[in-house]
Design an enzyme around this catalytic site. Structure first.
Site: not given
Ligand code: SDX
Length: 389
Positions: A278, A335
């Site tokens: 998140h 989710d």
């Molecule tokens: C919602 O904003 C809100 O409030 C949204 C929401 C709402 O109510 O409106 O809460 C609803 O959208 C919830 C999120 C739903 N999406 C997912 O579940 C999709 C899977 N999650 C991701 O794609 C991701 O975690 C995000 C999109 C939610 C956040 O993405 P970011 O901003 O790229 O995450 P980050 O910058 O915190 O990532 C840091 C690290 C990265 O790796 P490094 O570059 O440090 O090596 O964590 C990794 C990312 O690659 N990472 C994941 C991951 N999520 C982040 N690795 C594996 N699986 C994941 N799900």
């Protein structure tokens, strides 16, 4: 400044606006609507009380709640002129496409004096779209399966009406429910009420930011809501609830979980664990915790898919103890758990994100109203860091 959006590469460390609607503490995993904890609302209040609270900054009296419920029932019908729009969509259209288009089209029936609105005009604009969204969503679904529309039934409440419009045969005979019965049981309504409550608002997430951006240009509120629907559809945002179930089905068996966890950790592989991580919560999403408890409560009553739940539990068990996820503070989000409950409510996977839309419409239109009432609010105009020649 109010209404001005300023971003920095972190995106989460700079305020894009001021708001009194929703408070999130990402480190503590706290969420409050108008100062009331989400746990309190989801456990001790009816869904429409939370809707009323967001719109009016106070919980309703018994009479106010009755009047509010009745008004939403009467406003749940759609202008007949909209029917042709649904029919114009190819029958295999994803309901989110139809939902976005129909919501934008609704603006032509309800023109608002975009510059000057009284409080009551703002409130009517809000109550109308909240009331109509379940009908638009149900019609979008019925169009996608080539089924005739089922009109709302004003003898049924907000959530029951949505399930009715989704399931009923022409003439109002019900689809066979979970146990083959032809009624919608209170336990199903309560489960969906909880899901709507948890999805109602969430501060300045991507789709709400879209709504505020469009609102800041002075466009009609229903096209602003339509922009929110489009933004929510992405699998990184609201579309994740659909992707979680697809991913659990793709994993197929608990024995395959390790391989998929390895893929999610591999920097060369763009595979991500859907429902994990998140932008703001670097602790457990409080909504996820409530849904996880609801899954356990409903497991037998609603016959939740234990196979999918076993795979999800295995993912959690491994990821929550794995250095990659722990070091990045990646926890299950809302989710991760909603899809198994929606599946048990016989809501088709194509309707998972539309269900999110029904819930989030309350927050979107509340924040539109807040923007409209903000003195001196300016048009959104993010700047860039020019890195060209
Ligand atoms: C919602 O904003 C809100 O409030 C949204 C929401 C709402 O109510 O409106 O809460 C609803 O959208 C919830 C999120 C739903 N999406 C997912 O579940 C999709 C899977 N999650 C991701 O794609 C991701 O975690 C995000 C999109 C939610 C956040 O993405 P970011 O901003 O790229 O995450 P980050 O910058 O915190 O990532 C840091 C690290 C990265 O790796 P490094 O570059 O440090 O090596 O964590 C990794 C990312 O690659 N990472 C994941 C991951 N999520 C982040 N690795 C594996 N699986 C994941 N799900």
């Amino acid at each position: 400044q109010t209404g001005m959006f300023t971003y920095d590469p972190g995106y989460t460390s700079t305020a894009s606006c001021t708001s009194e609607v929703t408070f999130i503490d990402g480190d503590k995993g706290e969420l409050r609507y108008r100062g009331v904890e989400i746990e309190e609302l989801a456990t001790n209040h009816e869904y429409l009380e939370s809707v009323y609270l967001l719109l009016n900054s106070k919980l309703p009296t018994k009479e106010e709640l009755q009047d509010f419920d009745l008004e939403l029932r009467h406003r749940s019908f759609l202008h007949q002129g909209l029917n042709d729009l649904f029919i114009a969509f190819p029958s295999n259209s994803h309901p989110m496409a139809t939902l976005s288009a129909a919501t934008a089209a609704l603006s032509t029936f309800y023109f608002s004096h975009l510059d000057v609105c009284t409080e009551e005009e703002l409130q009517v604009m809000a109550r109308r779209i909240i009331a109509k969204m379940p009908t638009i969503a149900a019609y979008a679904y019925r169009t996608s399966i080539g089924a005739p529309f089922i009109q709302p039934d004003i003898d049924r409440g907000f959530t029951e009406n949505f399930l009715y419009m989704m399931r009923a045969y022409p003439g109002g005979k019900m689809h066979r429910g979970i146990n083959g019965e032809d009624v919608i049981r209170d336990i199903e309504i309560k489960a969906l009420d909880t899901i709507f409550t948890l999805h109602a608002d969430h501060e300045q997430n991507a789709s709400t930011t879209s709504v505020r951006n469009v609102a800041s240009t002075g466009a009609h509120p229903y096209v602003a809501i339509s922009s929110g629907i489009s933004a929510l559809w992405g699998s990184a945002h609201g579309g994740a609830n659909e992707s979680v179930i697809e991913q659990l089905e793709m994993i197929g068996h608990v024995d395959n979980v390790d391989a998929f966890i390895a893929r999610a950790k591999d920097p060369e592989d763009d595979f991500r664990l859907m429902g994990f991580g998140h932008r703001v919560y670097k602790n457990f999403d409080p909504r996820a915790r409530i849904l996880k408890e609801l899954q356990v409560q409903l497991q037998y009553e609603l016959k939740l898919d234990s196979h999918l739940m076993q795979i999800a539990s295995k993912i959690e068990e491994i990821a929550l103890n794995d250095e990659y996820f722990v070091s990045r503070k990646l926890y299950p989000n809302i989710d991760f758990y909603s899809g198994v409950i929606l599946t048990a409510l016989k809501i088709p996977i194509s309707m998972f994100t539309p269900v999110f839309v029904i819930g989030r419409t309350v927050g979107w239109i509340t924040q539109w109203m807040e923007f409209k009432k903000t003195k001196g609010a300016k048009i959104a105009r993010p700047r860039q860091l020019y890195v060209g020649k």
